[in-house]
Design a protein around this motif. Structure first.
Motif, PDB file in Angstrom:
ATOM      1  N   UNK A 117       0.837  -1.200   0.000  1.00 41.77           N
ATOM      2  CA  UNK A 117       0.000   0.000   0.000  1.00 41.77           C
ATOM      3  C   UNK A 117       0.872   1.249   0.000  1.00 41.77           C
ATOM      4  N   UNK A 118       1.951   1.240   0.774  1.00 45.75           N
ATOM      5  CA  UNK A 118       2.847   2.394   0.807  1.00 45.75           C
ATOM      6  C   UNK A 118       3.459   2.653  -0.563  1.00 45.75           C
ATOM      7  N   UNK A 119       3.885   1.593  -1.245  1.00 47.91           N
ATOM      8  CA  UNK A 119       4.471   1.770  -2.574  1.00 47.91           C
ATOM      9  C   UNK A 119       3.419   2.191  -3.585  1.00 47.91           C
ATOM     10  N   UNK A 120       2.236   1.558  -3.530  1.00 46.04           N
ATOM     11  CA  UNK A 120       1.150   1.884  -4.456  1.00 46.04           C
ATOM     12  C   UNK A 120       0.732   3.343  -4.300  1.00 46.04           C
ATOM     13  N   UNK A 121       0.603   3.796  -3.083  1.00 50.65           N
ATOM     14  CA  UNK A 121       0.140   5.160  -2.847  1.00 50.65           C
ATOM     15  C   UNK A 121       1.128   6.193  -3.370  1.00 50.65           C
ATOM     16  N   UNK A 122       2.434   5.861  -3.396  1.00 47.26           N
ATOM     17  CA  UNK A 122       3.437   6.799  -3.884  1.00 47.26           C
ATOM     18  C   UNK A 122       3.640   6.702  -5.378  1.00 47.26           C
ATOM     19  N   UNK A 311      14.324   1.584  -2.754  1.00 47.37           N
ATOM     20  CA  UNK A 311      15.581   2.313  -2.939  1.00 47.37           C
ATOM     21  C   UNK A 311      15.933   3.109  -1.685  1.00 47.37           C
ATOM     22  N   UNK A 312      17.173   3.578  -1.585  1.00 46.43           N
ATOM     23  CA  UNK A 312      17.624   4.238  -0.348  1.00 46.43           C
ATOM     24  C   UNK A 312      16.840   5.476   0.048  1.00 46.43           C
ATOM     25  N   UNK A 313      16.137   6.129  -0.914  1.00 47.02           N
ATOM     26  CA  UNK A 313      15.391   7.331  -0.527  1.00 47.02           C
ATOM     27  C   UNK A 313      14.160   6.999   0.319  1.00 47.02           C
ATOM     28  N   UNK A 314      13.753   5.739   0.370  1.00 51.07           N
ATOM     29  CA  UNK A 314      12.669   5.333   1.269  1.00 51.07           C
ATOM     30  C   UNK A 314      13.286   5.085   2.642  1.00 51.07           C
ATOM     31  N   UNK A 315      12.895   5.876   3.612  1.00 55.87           N
ATOM     32  CA  UNK A 315      13.508   5.809   4.934  1.00 55.87           C
ATOM     33  C   UNK A 315      12.492   5.371   5.986  1.00 55.87           C
ATOM     34  N   UNK A 316      12.952   5.258   7.196  1.00 61.00           N
ATOM     35  CA  UNK A 316      12.068   4.871   8.279  1.00 61.00           C
ATOM     36  C   UNK A 316      11.851   3.376   8.321  1.00 61.00           C
ATOM     37  N   UNK A 318       9.944   1.462   6.678  1.00 65.67           N
ATOM     38  CA  UNK A 318       9.772   0.786   5.387  1.00 65.67           C
ATOM     39  C   UNK A 318      11.098   0.545   4.681  1.00 65.67           C
ATOM     40  N   UNK A 319      12.167   1.135   5.139  1.00 68.45           N
ATOM     41  CA  UNK A 319      13.452   0.987   4.463  1.00 68.45           C
ATOM     42  C   UNK A 319      14.009  -0.417   4.686  1.00 68.45           C
ATOM     43  N   UNK A 320      15.095  -0.708   3.976  1.00 69.86           N
ATOM     44  CA  UNK A 320      15.735  -2.019   4.095  1.00 69.86           C
ATOM     45  C   UNK A 320      16.946  -1.967   5.004  1.00 69.86           C
ATOM     46  N   UNK A 321      17.067  -0.888   5.781  1.00 68.53           N
ATOM     47  CA  UNK A 321      18.228  -0.757   6.663  1.00 68.53           C
ATOM     48  C   UNK A 321      18.325  -1.918   7.650  1.00 68.53           C
ATOM     49  N   UNK A 322      17.177  -2.431   8.111  1.00 67.82           N
ATOM     50  CA  UNK A 322      17.195  -3.548   9.067  1.00 67.82           C
ATOM     51  C   UNK A 322      17.940  -4.756   8.502  1.00 67.82           C
ATOM     52  N   UNK A 323      17.839  -4.955   7.178  1.00 67.74           N
ATOM     53  CA  UNK A 323      18.470  -6.104   6.538  1.00 67.74           C
ATOM     54  C   UNK A 323      19.926  -5.817   6.189  1.00 67.74           C
ATOM     55  N   UNK A 324      20.175  -4.680   5.536  1.00 68.88           N
ATOM     56  CA  UNK A 324      21.549  -4.359   5.134  1.00 68.88           C
ATOM     57  C   UNK A 324      22.475  -4.211   6.335  1.00 68.88           C
ATOM     58  N   UNK A 325      21.982  -3.601   7.409  1.00 69.52           N
ATOM     59  CA  UNK A 325      22.813  -3.468   8.606  1.00 69.52           C
ATOM     60  C   UNK A 325      23.168  -4.839   9.189  1.00 69.52           C
ATOM     61  N   UNK A 326      22.187  -5.749   9.190  1.00 65.44           N
ATOM     62  CA  UNK A 326      22.445  -7.095   9.708  1.00 65.44           C
ATOM     63  C   UNK A 326      23.432  -7.845   8.817  1.00 65.44           C
TER      64      UNK A 326
END
Length: 613
Positions: A117-122, A311-316, A318-326
């Motif tokens: 929904x977040x991606x669709x709405x944007x 992509x990296x401009x999606x923050x918070x 919804x971002x993929x930081x949880x995965x890349x950091x791990x």
């Protein structure tokens, strides 16, 4: 030939693996369109599997149904942009259309609804465009993923020097290649190997035939950890090495590992599940391979929801930081600090393998047709291709050769991304020594040709078979022999070997018997190749067109010694040979030299039927 390894041309047992991920753009419902439809219990597990698999995939949804689905979901968003409301609509439609069993519908919607929904709405995608994108131009028009081009470096391309074999006595190196391990921590030996869900061999024990084997199963099943451990334990570099295998005793100089660690239970995964899989399998590789340096790449199944790589401009949240950091934390002993920095930002990196050879690990989820986040903007996500050109230009200047690894093969990517990548490979053909991918679970390749004539082979993307059995395969892995480190080395692939675990033999052995991993074939020996350069693989494709026995041998190896029962006839053969020549997406010109009897749209349909995760 041993049981469990069918002789070519071989009977064929099942449809090829299909994609389980989300389709490109939908709301949470779209995650369900790739799940099998529930059905009444058929007479046997084999018939159940055969009956369920052909229905997989959102491409089996009709155009009117697609418009109803997206219209209802779009209306729900307009009336009340509430994730829970859209989720209720999606879940109800999923159940009413019998796209999956009700529990699977509810779990999948719950998992996917927030991100989609977040991606669709944007995005600006509307129902007619969504259905045109998913089902083709006959169901609507779309151009949201329109053409785009990157500018190549201004420096002129160096003169082309055809590859040559190493001089006598020159060193070579062996590289271990692992892909698509798909560890299922809920795998239960003795459970049902056939079921109506996307993943089986889990749950209660069953009596009689059709039970999951101890080491794996020819079905819609992934692998228990002890099977992956047995693979690693018998490798020559392994700590506590066991010799119950026919693998070459020569050790490895490096390992390339191109992702897809978790299982295919995509409707019920959490971030905790994905991180547990990442850390468990990474720790197992580190324990078994000791000091061997491992270079990983990110697969599409590492995220949850599956394929969700904003992509990296999606923050918070919804971002993929949880995965890349791990990943950066888990892989810090293998990668240098500079590589870990770009890994944390976008899931890609570069590092030196040894003097004269540089590795580039690409995040191919930024080219994926199944990554719904790209509906916002699909133009060179994360600037990865621009970054790649910079790395290659520096390597060209410094006299380095480059190995590129990634998960999804280039021809499986969105068209514009794929075509831009093809141009980059052409420009840097003297620098790119080899390309290595996975994802399809099968043993294949994609050729690249010069852009001027599309006749001179300039590169090849090797696509290695999976460790997992999914679907109906033997477990397997690949070893590449490359030109070693010496002045003027091409660092090119000189040969490769594929190893398998014969499941029939392994599961029939007495309990406690170590499984015997065995060499299935070596490429140059099996196919009579004078070398393993791009031109040699191009000639192989042409030979297979005329030599049926050679083609059937390739078909046998394609499926790791366990091909489907249905023969690969004329249309199947035409589509496969065309795919082997196609290093970029949707280009009929690459197939024309083969003079296929089928129109290109029909060839594309057959490609989509073959594709997996």
């Amino acid at each position: 030939m041993a049981a469990g390894v069918r002789a070519p041309p071989g009977p064929m047992a099942r449809p090829l693996c299909r994609r389980l991920p989300l389709a490109l753009a939908a709301l949470s419902l779209l995650s369900l369109l790739s799940l099998p439809v529930s059905a009444a219990s058929p007479p046997s597990p084999e018939e159940q599997l055969a009956a369920a698999a052909p229905r997989w995939g959102w491409r089996n949804v009709s155009c009117p149904a697609c418009r109803v689905l997206f219209g209802a979901l779009d209306l729900a968003l307009q009336l009340e942009p509430n994730v829970a409301r859209v989720g209720r609509v999606a879940s109800r439609l999923c159940q009413e259309l019998r796209l999956a069993r009700p529990p699977v519908c509810r779990q999948a919607v719950q998992l996917f609804q927030g991100d989609v929904v977040a991606a669709w709405a944007r995005s600006v995608l509307r129902p007619p465009e969504a259905c045109g994108l998913l089902l083709g131009p006959g169901c609507g028009h779309w151009d949201i993923l329109g053409a785009w081009n990157l500018s190549l470096p201004a420096a002129p391309k160096p003169p082309v020097r055809p590859p040559t074999p190493p001089p006598p006595g020159a060193p070579t190196a062996r590289i271990l290649f692992l892909t698509d391990l798909h560890w299922d921590r809920q795998y239960v030996p003795g459970s049902a190997a056939a079921c109506p869900d996307p993943l089986c061999c889990r749950g209660a024990l069953r009596e009689g035939p059709g039970a999951a084997g101890f080491w794996g199963s020819y079905s819609k099943c992934d692998l228990p950890l002890h099977t992956i451990d047995s693979l690693l334990a018998q490798l020559p570099n392994a700590t506590g090495h066991t010799s119950n295998s026919s693998s070459n005793s020569t050790g490895f100089a490096a390992a390339y590992w191109t992702g897809d660690i978790p299982a295919h239970n995509v409707w019920q995964q959490s971030r905790g599940d994905q991180l547990r899989a990442l850390r468990t399998v990474t720790a197992l590789l580190r324990a078994r391979l000791g000091g061997l340096r491992v270079f990983p790449a990110v697969g599409n199944h590492e995220a949850t929801p599956v394929n969700a790589f904003p992509p990296p401009y999606v923050r918070g949240n919804r971002s993929t930081a949880w995965l890349y950091d791990a990943m950066a934390e888990a892989w810090q002993d293998w990668l240098p600090p500079a590589a870990l920095r770009t890994l944390r930002v976008g899931g890609f990196y570069t590092a030196q393998v040894w003097p004269g050879l540089r590795l580039v690990s690409l995040n191919m989820n930024f080219c994926s047709q199944a990554n719904f986040w790209l509906l916002i903007n699909a133009t060179d996500p994360a600037g990865q291709l621009q970054w790649l050109m910079g790395v290659l230009a520096d390597a060209e200047r410094d006299g380095e050769k480059v190995h590129i690894i990634g998960h999804i093969p280039p021809a499986h990517c969105l068209r514009s991304w794929s075509w831009n990548y093809y141009r980059i490979v052409n420009r840097f053909e003297g620098t790119i020594a080899a390309q290595f991918f996975g994802h399809t679970h099968l043993d294949e390749f994609e050729l690249f040709y010069d852009e001027e004539t599309l006749s001179r082979p300039v590169s090849i993307a090797f696509i290695a078979p999976s460790v997992t059995t999914y679907i109906n395969l033997n477990p397997g892995y690949r070893v590449y022999e490359v030109a070693g480190s010496y002045p003027g080395s091409s660092h090119a692939v000189l040969d490769h070997e594929t190893f398998i675990l014969n499941l029939t033999e392994a599961n029939a052995a007495p309990p406690g018997t170590p499984p015997r991993w065995q060499r299935l074939y070596s490429a140059r020996q099996a196919y009579g190749l004078p070398a393993a350069f791009p031109a040699d693989w191009d000639r192989l494709v042409r030979r297979m067109q005329d030599e049926e026995q050679l083609f059937q041998l390739f078909w046998f190896h394609l499926h790791k010694g366990h091909p489907p029962r249905e023969p690969c006839g004329g249309p199947c053969k035409a589509a496969l040979l065309c795919a082997l020549r196609s290093g970029r997406a949707a280009d009929p010109a690459l197939c024309r030299p083969l003079r296929p009897a089928l129109p290109f749209p029909r060839i594309q349909e057959l490609w989509h039927q073959r594709r997996l995760c």
